[in-house]
Design an enzyme around this catalytic site. Structure first.
Site, short mmCIF file in Angstrom:
data_model
loop_
_atom_site.label_atom_id
_atom_site.label_comp_id
_atom_site.label_asym_id
_atom_site.label_seq_id
_atom_site.Cartn_x
_atom_site.Cartn_y
_atom_site.Cartn_z
CB THR A 121 -0.88 0.04 1.27
OG1 THR A 121 -0.02 0.13 2.42
CG2 THR A 121 -1.75 -1.20 1.39
CB VAL A 137 2.34 -0.27 6.16
CG1 VAL A 137 1.64 1.00 6.64
CG2 VAL A 137 1.36 -1.44 6.11
CB ILE A 159 8.83 0.07 7.83
CG1 ILE A 159 8.51 -0.75 9.10
CG2 ILE A 159 8.57 1.56 8.02
CD1 ILE A 159 7.07 -0.70 9.55
CE LYS A 160 5.69 1.09 -0.56
NZ LYS A 160 4.49 1.23 -1.41
CB VAL A 161 11.65 4.20 4.59
CG1 VAL A 161 12.26 5.54 4.95
CG2 VAL A 161 11.24 3.43 5.83
#
Ligand SMILES: O=C[C@H](O)COP(=O)(O)O
Length: 225
Positions: free
Chosen positions: A27, A58, A85-87
């Site tokens: 997402t 996310v 964790i999308k950074v």
């Protein structure tokens, strides 16, 4: 190559899981906003459906490393350990990726438009790096070639980071990356459907059925002849 759904609509995700060999869900803030509900409500329903072991990605929204780190803790607490964790790979993002990896978070480095962003994300320890194929194309650069070259950069530098290619406009682009052996592609539902929506195949199957029925009778199949 893992095939991941780039969407947050639970009904759509359920439909795709029923028909396609998919490996998880990604997402981003734009995708979540489209659902018109609290983002955690949407994400927790997805997590419950795909199960604790499936990949869920996310994205954080914070613009500095400290805030990103706090968001990551909250995301992990509410959505489980196997939540990537999308950074975004900015200067602060790189700092956050280093800290997150030291603390055992799975990390997807995202918003990648250049080879150098991907290389730095790999050096910082990201598990995945997500080049935006279609958006790169729109800048006048070949996004597929860039995604392949990023894969090669990781392999040539003995980095464990995998490409998680994102932003596709058609199924052919995904196939090109599968041929090259990139780790994963995250694809919108309409492009996933396009992987098998081939007129020639539909026609061939229709002809098989027509020929069978013309000999055995209308409505027959291998159960009732
Ligand atoms: O999270 C990133 C998206 O996969 C980007 O896709 P898009 O260019 O279709 O919005």
């Amino acid at each position: 190559m893992k095939l991941i759904i780039d969407d947050a609509n639970l009904d759509t995700i359920k439909g795709l899981y029923e028909y396609f060999p998919v490996d998880g869900v990604t997402t981003n803030p734009t995708i979540l906003a489209k659902e018109g509900k609290n983002p955690y409500e949407v994400l927790m329903a997805i997590r419950e459906f795909i199960g604790p072991d499936a990949e869920l990605h996310v994205q954080v929204v914070g613009k500095n490393a400290d805030l990103i780190y706090e968001e990551a803790h909250m995301i992990r607490k509410r959505l489980g350990n196997n939540t990537f964790i999308k950074v975004p790979v900015t200067r602060e993002g790189l700092k956050a990726i280093k800290v997150l990896k030291k603390n055992g978070f799975p990390v997807t480095a995202t918003a990648i438009y250049t080879h150098m962003q991907a290389f730095l994300a790999g050096k910082a320890g990201a598990d995945y790096a997500a080049p935006y194929v279609n958006r790169i194309d729109n800048l006048g650069v070949d996004g597929i070639r860039e995604a392949k070259e990023i894969h090669d950069i990781f392999r040539n530098n003995n980095m464990a980071t995998e490409v998680l290619a994102a932003s596709f406009k058609n199924s052919q682009q995904a196939l090109e990356l599968a041929k090259h052996g990139v780790g994963a592609a995250t694809i919108s539902p309409d492009v996933i459907e396009g992987l098998v929506a081939i007129d020639a195949v539909t026609h061939a199957v229709d002809v098989f059925i027509r020929d069978f029925e013309s000999f055995c009778g209308k409505g027959t199949n291998m159960l009732n002849v």
